[in-house]
Design an enzyme around this catalytic site. Structure first.
Site, PDB file in Angstrom:
ATOM      1  N   HIS A 184       0.850  -1.196   0.000  1.00 37.03           N
ATOM      2  CA  HIS A 184       0.000   0.000   0.000  1.00 37.03           C
ATOM      3  C   HIS A 184       0.886   1.246   0.000  1.00 37.03           C
ATOM      4  O   HIS A 184       1.470   1.612   1.018  1.00 37.03           O
ATOM      5  CB  HIS A 184      -0.926  -0.006   1.226  1.00 37.03           C
ATOM      6  CG  HIS A 184      -1.886   1.138   1.270  1.00 37.03           C
ATOM      7  ND1 HIS A 184      -3.244   0.977   1.444  1.00 37.03           N
ATOM      8  CD2 HIS A 184      -1.698   2.481   1.168  1.00 37.03           C
ATOM      9  CE1 HIS A 184      -3.843   2.162   1.454  1.00 37.03           C
ATOM     10  NE2 HIS A 184      -2.920   3.095   1.286  1.00 37.03           N
ATOM     11  N   GLU A 192     -10.544   6.151   7.510  1.00 38.51           N
ATOM     12  CA  GLU A 192      -9.303   6.781   7.972  1.00 38.51           C
ATOM     13  C   GLU A 192      -9.686   7.997   8.810  1.00 38.51           C
ATOM     14  O   GLU A 192      -9.480   9.143   8.418  1.00 38.51           O
ATOM     15  CB  GLU A 192      -8.441   7.168   6.758  1.00 38.51           C
ATOM     16  CG  GLU A 192      -7.001   7.450   7.138  1.00 38.51           C
ATOM     17  CD  GLU A 192      -6.108   7.687   5.926  1.00 38.51           C
ATOM     18  OE1 GLU A 192      -6.577   7.467   4.786  1.00 38.51           O
ATOM     19  OE2 GLU A 192      -4.952   8.098   6.127  1.00 38.51           O
ATOM     20  N   ASP A 245       2.479   3.371   2.804  1.00 44.87           N
ATOM     21  CA  ASP A 245       1.546   4.456   2.517  1.00 44.87           C
ATOM     22  C   ASP A 245       2.294   5.648   1.898  1.00 44.87           C
ATOM     23  O   ASP A 245       3.131   5.445   1.032  1.00 44.87           O
ATOM     24  CB  ASP A 245       0.756   4.845   3.767  1.00 44.87           C
ATOM     25  CG  ASP A 245      -0.649   5.356   3.443  1.00 44.87           C
ATOM     26  OD1 ASP A 245      -1.053   5.302   2.278  1.00 44.87           O
ATOM     27  OD2 ASP A 245      -1.357   5.796   4.374  1.00 44.87           O
TER      28      ASP A 245
HETATM   29 ZN   LIG Z   1      -3.232   5.118   1.283  1.00 47.70          ZN
END
Ligand SMILES: [Zn+2]
Length: 438
Positions: A79, A233, A331
């Site tokens: 990710h 999130e 990320d």
């Molecule tokens: Zn992300």
């Protein structure tokens, strides 16, 4: 400790390498309480020919003695956002908040994301990841029009250029609201299928979430695509899109792979709701990836003079206990969602160990940066060390978890196809001309 000098022939023997039980399937050996065993590894023609318990009594004079250094399989980073990476100098997040990140990125994309800009920053990111020992990487691509027409061809070109070094995958990233534009969304699904990509969306609580998820699942089934979501999130206890995704997967009898990232709000919810969600996630066969560094940066950041009180990460221990496949990943890197980062999965694992308590016991947590994401990404034989597999591994200086995770290990040796790679981290100055006009 003497320097390790590996031949470039792709054939050699390593003695006294310290490997981990979670990344060496099928190895019959005595593992210690930390999950380690000392082994000898034979590499021939770029592949692992044999891994066997270290046998000092049969020591081969030609073997390279690692004296107990840790050897892990190369990393899999499932990710990332390498289309956004490294824009920080020209577009910082003014206050470190989530809305600040969205606004800054949006402005930057509209003004600056030409094919050349995206390609050069992507290449920079991939060179960093490769030098740190990553062999496969999945990136999300901002795919709202008109960026989809720019970034997907760049990705396809980049995947070709990096073939054999980094296995690159891409996911379409749009807000779930974007799915309401049915015709446009169908075109996007076709574009993703043509690129052999993964279909994705950011899910949050909108009144028609179930209907929109149905549309996403129907498109994935029609085009034979796996799915990858950003979910919840946020610290809002009302954010339950992870559960909604699980319900949609069950409703559609979805048979592809589904990876869900973040799921931060789960850690804020009452126990009975958490248990209900986890039951459904397990039953639906979802996998979850936590992004500990980004969550720590963005979550619980308030601007009222208070100190953050929670870590922002989701419930990985509870998930793993239920058999839900869990990973951690990089990320964002040096963009408004995270001011730092370099796609170094050892750093991710080190931070995850501290933030998520991947220790005492270490158990099989190392799988979260290698074997588990490899399986999610359908990468056969990646993320493990085994006889017959490619000789893709990293030799560290550390001989124990505390040695490995206390220093940056910038002098690690990355071996690909049995050969030490010569990659160096790219110089930040290379991107300076792209940062002009910030
Ligand atoms: Zn992300």
């Amino acid at each position: 400790m003497a320097a390790i000098d590996l031949p470039s022939s792709g054939s050699f023997k390593l003695a006294n390498a310290r490997v981990h039980s979670s990344l060496t399937p099928g190895l019959a050996s005595q593992f210690d309480g930390d999950g380690f065993a000392l082994v000898d590894i034979d590499v021939a023609d770029g592949r692992i020919k044999r891994i066997a318990p270290a046998a000092p009594e049969r020591a081969d004079a030609t073997a390279i003695d690692l004296k107990g250094r840790i050897v892990l399989s190369c990393f899999v980073d499932c990710h990332t956002h390498i289309d956004k990476g490294h824009i920080w100098p020209r577009r910082p997040n003014p206050d470190g908040s989530f809305p600040g990140a969205l606004d800054a990125t949006d402005a930057d994309r509209r003004a600056r994301w030409t094919a050349e800009d995206v390609a050069r920053r992507m290449d920079f990111s991939l060179r960093s990841a490769y030098a740190h020992g990553t062999k496969a990487l999945r990136t999300h691509l901002d795919s709202a029009a008109p960026q989809d027409a720019i970034s997907w061809p760049v990705f396809e070109d980049m995947r070709e250029r990096w073939k054999g070094r980094i296995e690159l995958q891409a996911v379409s990233l749009i807000g779930i609201d974007g799915v309401r534009e049915a015709d446009w969304f169908e075109q996007l699904a076709k574009r993703v299928a043509a690129a052999r990509g993964v279909l994705g969306a950011v899910t949050y609580m909108v009144p028609d979430l179930d209907e929109l998820l149905d549309r996403v699942f129907r498109a994935a089934i029609a085009h034979g695509l796996d799915l990858d979501f950003h979910a919840d999130e946020t610290d809002s206890v009302d954010a339950v899109s992870l559960r909604k995704i699980a319900e949609a997967a069950l409703r559609h009898g979805f048979e592809g792979k589904i990876l869900v990232g973040h799921c931060c709000s789960l850690a804020r919810q009452p126990e009975h709701r958490v248990l209900d969600t986890l039951d459904k996630v397990a039953r639906a066969g979802l996998a979850v990836v936590s992004l500990p560094m980004c969550n720590l940066y963005l979550q619980d950041r308030r601007h009222d003079g208070t100190t953050p009180r929670w870590r922002g990460v989701t419930l990985l221990h509870e998930m793993k206990a239920r058999g839900i496949p869990v990973s951690v990943a990089s990320d964002n890197t040096r963009d408004p969602f995270y001011a730092y980062g370099d796609l170094d999965m050892l750093e991710v694992y080190r931070m995850a160990t501290r933030i998520l308590h991947f220790d005492h016991p270490v158990a099989d947590w190392p799988k979260t940066v290698a074997a588990t994401p490899a399986e999610m990404m359908r990468l056969d034989g990646a993320g493990v060390l085994q006889a017959g597999g490619p000789a893709d591994f990293i030799i560290f200086k550390g001989r124990s978890w505390t040695e490995l995770l206390s220093r940056p290990e910038t002098d690690r040796i990355v071996v690909r196809d049995g050969k030490p790679i010569k990659a160096e981290l790219p110089d930040y100055a290379e991107l300076d001309d792209l940062m002009v006009g910030a």
